[in-house]
Write a protein that holds these residues in place. Structure first.
Motif: not given
Length: 313
Positions: A169-170, A250-260
Motif C-alpha cells: 500500500l502507498p 524488496m521495498r521499504s518505502d511502502v506499507q504492507y498488510r497481511v490479507i485476512e
C-alpha cells in the motif's frame, strides 16, 4: 527418423507456419515440407493439419511434439555434459525461478547445495512460472521454482508451501494506517496493480481469481511486467498490489498488510522432469526438508504451512 527431422518438426510446431520455420532453420520450404512428410510416412500418422492457418497439430502431433522436446533437450544436455567431462569442467545444474522466491529461502538453498555438492556449477535463470515447464522439457533448466500449478504429465510439480499474500500500500493512505490484517473487501473500487503482464496464465491470474471468488471488484487494473515495477508504482501512489509475503523485503518505502482471507495464498512449487533420476534432484529435496525442519524466521513469518517435498501437484 533422425534428430534433424525432430528439430524441423519442433520448429514448425513452434511457429505454426512452414515459411517462418524454414526461415528460422535457414533452409528452403520445399525440403522442410518433404522432411515432415517423410516423418509422417515413417510413423504412419498425420502430425500436422496443413489446410488450417496457422497450421495445427493433430493429437498424434501434440504427443510427438512433447516427446521430441524431451529427446532434443536430453541430447543437448548430453552434448554439454560430454564436453564438460572432456574439458574437466563441473557438472551443471540449471535452476529456474520466479523473482519472488529470491526472498523466501532460495538463496539459502543454493548456498547449502554448493556446500553439499561443490562439484556442481549452479546456474540461476529467472523465468516466469509458465516459462519453466517448456524450459524443463527442452532441457534448458533442471529444476524450477514457480507459483503456478500445472497438469503436464512430463513435469513433476511438488507444492513446497503455501505463502501468505500481503497488500503493498502507498504510505500515508487510509488503508496503510491500520496495522490489522486487511479484508479483501477493502480492495473493492481500489486501483489494482498486477504482474506479470505476460505470458499468461500467471500469478496475475491467481490474484484476479482470488478477488473474483470473493466477489470483490477492484477499480482500474494496471498490468505490468514484473514485481519490481509493480512495487515502484505502489511507492508512487499509483495503486495497490498483492504480493507474496516474503517479497516484502524488496521495498521499504511502502506499507504492507497481511490479507485476512485464508484463501489468500500463493504456492511455491518445485518442478522437475518426470523420470529424472539425478541424485541432485533428491539432494535438493532433502535440503529443502532440512531447511523446513529448522523452521527459520522467514518460513514461519510468511507461510501458512510448509508441505515439504512428499506430495506432487
Amino acid at each position: 527418423m533422425d534428430l534433424r527431422q525432430m528439430r524441423y518438426f519442433v520448429a514448425v510446431a513452434n511457429e505454426r507456419n512452414f515459411t517462418r520455420a524454414a526461415e528460422i532453420l535457414h533452409i528452403a520450404q520445399p525440403p522442410l515440407s518433404r522432411q515432415i512428410q517423410l516423418l509422417e510416412e515413417e510413423l504412419g500418422v498425420v502430425l500436422i493439419v496443413r489446410k488450417s492457418r496457422p497450421v495445427k497439430l493433430t493429437d498424434a502431433g501434440r504427443l510427438f511434439y512433447e516427446q521430441a522436446l524431451q529427446v532434443l533437450g536430453r541430447v543437448d544436455q548430453m552434448k554439454d555434459a560430454t564436453r564438460r567431462v572432456g574439458m574437466n569442467r563441473n557438472r551443471v545444474l540449471s535452476i529456474g525461478f520466479v523473482a519472488s522466491t529470491l526472498y523466501g529461502g532460495l538463496p539459502l538453498l543454493v548456498r547449502k547445495l554448493r556446500q553439499n555438492a561443490p562439484e556442481l556449477d549452479i546456474q540461476l535463470l529467472e523465468l516466469l512460472s509458465v516459462q519453466q515447464i517448456p524450459a524443463l522439457k527442452e532441457g534448458r533448466i533442471d529444476i524450477g521454482f514457480g507459483r503456478l500449478k500445472h497438469g503436464d504429465p512430463n513435469v513433476v510439480g511438488t507444492v513446497l508451501r503455501e505463502e501468505r499474500l500481503v497488500a503493498a500500500l502507498p504510505r500515508d493512505t487510509p488503508l496503510a494506517r491500520d496495522p490489522l490484517p486487511l479484508p479483501l473487501a477493502a480492495l473493492a473500487g481500489q486501483k489494482l496493480i498486477i504482474y506479470p503482464k505476460e505470458p499468461r496464465p500467471s500469478y496475475a491470474d491467481q490474484v484476479m481469481s482470488l478477488l473474483q471468488n470473493a466477489d470483490v471488484r477492484p477499480g482500474d487494473v494496471l498490468e505490468v511486467r514484473e514485481i519490481q515495477t509493480a512495487l515502484g508504482l505502489v511507492a508512487a501512489e499509483s495503486g495497490i498490489c498483492l504480493i507474496p509475503s516474503s517479497a516484502r523485503q524488496m521495498r521499504s518505502d511502502v506499507q504492507y498488510r497481511v490479507i485476512e482471507n485464508p484463501e489468500a495464498t500463493s504456492p511455491v512449487i518445485l518442478n522437475h522432469r518426470a523420470g529424472d533420476t539425478s541424485r541432485y534432484i533428491d539432494l535438493v529435496k532433502q535440503l529443502i526438508r532440512d531447511m523446513y525442519a529448522e523452521n527459520p524466521d522467514w518460513l514461519s513469518a510468511n507461510n501458512v504451512r510448509a508441505l515439504g517435498t512428499g506430495h506432487g501437484t
